[in-house]
Scaffold this motif. Structure first.
Motif, mmCIF file in Angstrom:
data_model
loop_
_atom_site.group_PDB
_atom_site.id
_atom_site.type_symbol
_atom_site.label_atom_id
_atom_site.label_comp_id
_atom_site.label_asym_id
_atom_site.label_seq_id
_atom_site.Cartn_x
_atom_site.Cartn_y
_atom_site.Cartn_z
ATOM 1 N N THR A 59 0.852 -1.193 0.000
ATOM 2 C CA THR A 59 0.000 0.000 0.000
ATOM 3 C C THR A 59 0.884 1.238 0.000
ATOM 4 N N PRO A 60 0.951 1.960 -1.141
ATOM 5 C CA PRO A 60 1.751 3.182 -1.159
ATOM 6 C C PRO A 60 1.071 4.256 -0.308
ATOM 7 N N ARG A 61 1.890 5.137 0.238
ATOM 8 C CA ARG A 61 1.317 6.128 1.144
ATOM 9 C C ARG A 61 2.062 7.448 1.076
ATOM 10 N N GLY A 62 1.273 8.542 0.958
ATOM 11 C CA GLY A 62 1.843 9.884 1.043
ATOM 12 C C GLY A 62 1.582 10.456 2.412
ATOM 13 N N GLY A 63 0.841 11.574 2.457
ATOM 14 C CA GLY A 63 0.597 12.252 3.735
ATOM 15 C C GLY A 63 -0.622 11.740 4.477
ATOM 16 N N GLY A 64 -1.359 10.788 3.907
ATOM 17 C CA GLY A 64 -2.532 10.223 4.601
ATOM 18 C C GLY A 64 -3.711 11.188 4.676
ATOM 19 N N THR A 65 -3.801 12.147 3.735
ATOM 20 C CA THR A 65 -4.914 13.109 3.769
ATOM 21 C C THR A 65 -5.986 12.813 2.734
ATOM 22 N N GLY A 66 -5.831 11.742 1.984
ATOM 23 C CA GLY A 66 -6.829 11.394 0.966
ATOM 24 C C GLY A 66 -8.163 11.112 1.628
ATOM 25 N N VAL A 67 -9.239 11.443 0.947
ATOM 26 C CA VAL A 67 -10.549 11.328 1.576
ATOM 27 C C VAL A 67 -11.312 10.065 1.150
ATOM 28 N N SER A 130 -0.122 16.894 2.912
ATOM 29 C CA SER A 130 -0.113 16.013 1.739
ATOM 30 C C SER A 130 1.215 16.116 1.005
ATOM 31 N N GLN A 131 1.506 15.085 0.215
ATOM 32 C CA GLN A 131 2.755 15.040 -0.551
ATOM 33 C C GLN A 131 2.442 15.167 -2.039
ATOM 34 N N ILE A 132 3.414 15.620 -2.774
ATOM 35 C CA ILE A 132 3.182 15.793 -4.207
ATOM 36 C C ILE A 132 2.852 14.434 -4.859
ATOM 37 N N GLY A 134 1.204 12.008 -3.487
ATOM 38 C CA GLY A 134 -0.210 11.744 -3.177
ATOM 39 C C GLY A 134 -1.119 12.602 -4.038
ATOM 40 N N ASN A 135 -0.731 13.859 -4.259
ATOM 41 C CA ASN A 135 -1.535 14.747 -5.130
ATOM 42 C C ASN A 135 -1.604 14.170 -6.546
ATOM 43 N N ILE A 136 -0.479 13.632 -7.009
ATOM 44 C CA ILE A 136 -0.450 13.058 -8.363
ATOM 45 C C ILE A 136 -1.283 11.775 -8.394
ATOM 46 N N ALA A 137 -1.113 10.954 -7.356
ATOM 47 C CA ALA A 137 -1.843 9.676 -7.321
ATOM 48 C C ALA A 137 -3.350 9.884 -7.257
ATOM 49 N N THR A 138 -3.792 11.028 -6.730
ATOM 50 C CA THR A 138 -5.239 11.291 -6.654
ATOM 51 C C THR A 138 -5.672 12.345 -7.687
ATOM 52 N N ASN A 139 -4.718 12.817 -8.473
ATOM 53 C CA ASN A 139 -4.973 13.940 -9.404
ATOM 54 C C ASN A 139 -5.769 15.026 -8.691
ATOM 55 N N ALA A 140 -5.214 15.468 -7.575
ATOM 56 C CA ALA A 140 -5.930 16.399 -6.706
ATOM 57 C C ALA A 140 -6.159 17.738 -7.409
ATOM 58 N N ALA A 141 -7.269 18.368 -7.037
ATOM 59 C CA ALA A 141 -7.606 19.651 -7.657
ATOM 60 C C ALA A 141 -7.517 20.755 -6.601
ATOM 61 N N GLY A 142 -8.620 21.412 -6.300
ATOM 62 C CA GLY A 142 -8.602 22.527 -5.351
ATOM 63 C C GLY A 142 -9.328 23.709 -5.964
ATOM 64 N N ILE A 196 4.148 3.118 -8.276
ATOM 65 C CA ILE A 196 4.452 4.012 -7.154
ATOM 66 C C ILE A 196 5.271 5.171 -7.690
ATOM 67 N N VAL A 197 4.706 6.361 -7.598
ATOM 68 C CA VAL A 197 5.399 7.560 -8.076
ATOM 69 C C VAL A 197 6.572 7.842 -7.134
ATOM 70 N N THR A 198 7.763 7.987 -7.716
ATOM 71 C CA THR A 198 8.926 8.305 -6.871
ATOM 72 C C THR A 198 9.429 9.728 -7.103
ATOM 73 N N LEU A 435 -0.568 -4.302 -5.914
ATOM 74 C CA LEU A 435 -0.417 -2.867 -5.638
ATOM 75 C C LEU A 435 -1.740 -2.272 -5.163
ATOM 76 N N ASN A 436 -1.748 -1.867 -3.919
ATOM 77 C CA ASN A 436 -2.924 -1.275 -3.296
ATOM 78 C C ASN A 436 -4.208 -2.051 -3.602
ATOM 79 N N PRO A 437 -4.228 -3.343 -3.241
ATOM 80 C CA PRO A 437 -5.386 -4.175 -3.589
ATOM 81 C C PRO A 437 -6.676 -3.639 -2.982
#
Ligand SMILES: Cc1cc2nc3c(=O)[nH]c(=O)nc-3n(C[C@H](O)[C@H](O)[C@H](O)COP(=O)(O)OP(=O)(O)OC[C@H]3O[C@@H](n4cnc5c(N)ncnc54)[C@H](O)[C@@H]3O)c2cc1C
Length: 446
Positions: A59-67, A130-132, A134-142, A196-198, A435-437
């Motif tokens: 399970t890849p993990r960034g800042g843990g802020t995904g909803v 959050s981490q960049i 994680g933003n990429i993995a969720t294609n975060a907006a705002g 996993i984005v590095t 990967l993140n089953p």
């Protein structure tokens, strides 16, 4: 397992206290056999290779802020946290580009760009955590995605580890790339299920000289939504158009500048103008005119402190809403802009039918609502009613993103062939389904 992984990542690369890494901002929690914190992309590749050899889920993990609970480990195995991949590999301000590792915090990207008179446009909330990656993995907006687009718009290249443990680069520090299939875009928004984005190459912009918000308080949803459509229809170049319905105002209004909050306001629209001082002032005046029609009052702070206070207040909405009953179930839904009013009304109506508070706020310009049902942690019955309300909500909207909390609902939006294509893509990238089953799509094992 820990002993063999420690041989790859060293003592520092195994979390001594897994606690927070097993949960995230949603409050869901899972279990893992180890929490691994590699320090380099090569270590990430070796860890994934080891896991692939041993059939261990990752399970890849960034800042843990995904909803959507995406970073919570559901199947044991390891959590692979990117926190230690936090280097800025290259920064070329004169070429408006930045090459950072996945674990760099979103706020750090913003401040690095800002210090050179530039801007990284995507601005999801929780940027301090959050981490960049994680933003990429969720294609975060705002809020500013209305003018500038979501995170993916600003990614020109990615380095990622894909099964069975290989480091690949797609795109790079280039502004155009049409060779081959668009693998970069497949990885963007894939929530750690394909790779996993590095590291990422990001495109920056010169920062606008000035940003000027306008907050218009309307008596009700109808009047507020008409104002939003007026802004869009008249082609005013707003950077952001946000909304809060009446219940959301009831939760958060107490912390708004009381002098500016009119009695009985039932809907708030916040829009923003940016550009040179003259351009921003012109657009702000247009926004005041378009949003002011039918409004009870318009608040247009012009000083830095007032502007920052308004956006800080907007950024804290999630927490103000949560505080009302203690917990909430929130769905991120997207509707065509001309259906926004219906979706807001229907959310409230569904809440009433299930006897829970239903409210919405979000990015009006993108037709994106955070439709939310509140419940008390002390009431199992209220929680069950909030879940039932959420289920009903799904039918009214096109899905915005399918996280674990939403899996199984994909089929309601797409036809069988589209679902099959998704599953085939998953199989091509990750044939063992390690990967993140259980995330993004329903569980899939070869
Ligand atoms: C207060 C608040 C406001 C928010 N506002 C917005 C908003 O306006 N717009 C919006 O779009 N979102 C918003 N979000 C959600 C937003 O998507 C996330 O906050 C953020 O993008 C997730 O980043 P993270 O580093 O915390 O990722 P995590 O939560 O750790 O992970 C999210 C997903 O990405 C995967 N992942 C993480 N890092 C990597 C990596 N390096 N490689 C591959 N996969 C990875 C995880 O497995 C998981 O599936 C908000 C969240 C909060 C709490």
């Amino acid at each position: 397992m820990e002993r063999e992984l420690r041989a790859i990542v060293g003592e520092e690369g195994i979390a001594a206290e897994p606690g927070w890494f097993l949960t995230d901002i949603t409050g869901l929690s899972g279990k893992a056999d180890a929490v691994v914190l590699p320090a380099t992309a090569e270590e990430v590749a070796r860890v994934v290779a080891w896991c692939y050899d041993h059939d261990v889920p990752v399970t890849p993990r960034g800042g843990g802020t995904g909803v959507a609970g995406g970073a919570v480990p559901l199947d044991g195995g390891i959590v692979l946290a990117l926190d230690r991949l936090a280097a800025v590999r290259a920064f070329d301000p004169l070429l408006w580009r930045l090459h950072v590792e996945a674990g760099v915090k979103t706020a750090a990207v913003h401040s690095l760009a800002r210090d050179s008179g530039l801007m990284f446009a995507p601005d999801p909330g929780a940027a301090e955590q959050s981490q960049i990656g994680g933003n990429i993995a969720t294609n975060a907006a705002g809020p500013h995605a209305y003018k500038y687009g979501a995170t993916g718009t600003w990614v020109t290249g990615l380095e990622a580890v894909v099964p069975p443990g290989e480091l690949v680069s797609v795109g790079g520090p280039i502004r155009k790339d049409v060779a081959g299939y668009d693998l970069k875009s497949l990885l963007i928004g894939s929530e750690g299920t394909l790779g996993i984005v590095t590291a990422a190459w990001l495109r920056l912009l010169p920062a606008p000289e000035v940003t000027l918000p306008v907050a218009a308080f309307h008596p009700d949803t109808q009047s507020g939504c008409e104002a939003i459509l007026r802004v869009v229809g008249s082609g005013i170049g707003a950077t952001a158009i946000e909304f809060l319905d009446g219940e959301t105002l009831a939760c958060a209004g107490g912390s708004f500048d009381s002098a500016a909050l009119p009695e009985g306001a039932g809907f708030l629209v916040i829009a923003e103008a940016d550009g040179s001082a003259a351009e921003a002032a012109r657009v702000q005046a247009e926004l005041i005119e378009a949003l002011g029609d039918g409004a009870e009052s318009v608040h247009a702070p012009a000083d830095r402190a007032g502007i920052e206070a308004l956006w800080r207040w907007r950024g804290g909405l999630t927490f103000a809403v949560l505080a009302r009953r203690g917990l909430a179930l929130s769905e991120d839904i997207v509707v065509p802009l001309d259906r926004l009013e219906d979706a807001i009304d229907e959310t409230a109506e569904i809440g009433r039918r299930h006897d829970v508070i239903g409210l919405s706020f979000g990015h009006a310009g993108d037709g994106n609502l955070h439709s939310t049902f509140l419940f008390s942690p002390e009431s199992e019955d209220e929680r069950a009613r909030a879940w039932a309300a959420c289920e009903e909500l799904v039918d009214l909207a096109v899905r915005h993103g399918i996280g674990w909390t939403k899996r199984g609902w994909l089929e309601r939006q797409w036809g069988p062939r589209a679902v099959e294509l998704h599953r085939e893509l998953k199989r091509v990238f990750d044939p063992k389904g390690l990967l993140n089953p259980g995330k993004k799509l329903a569980r899939l094992r070869a």
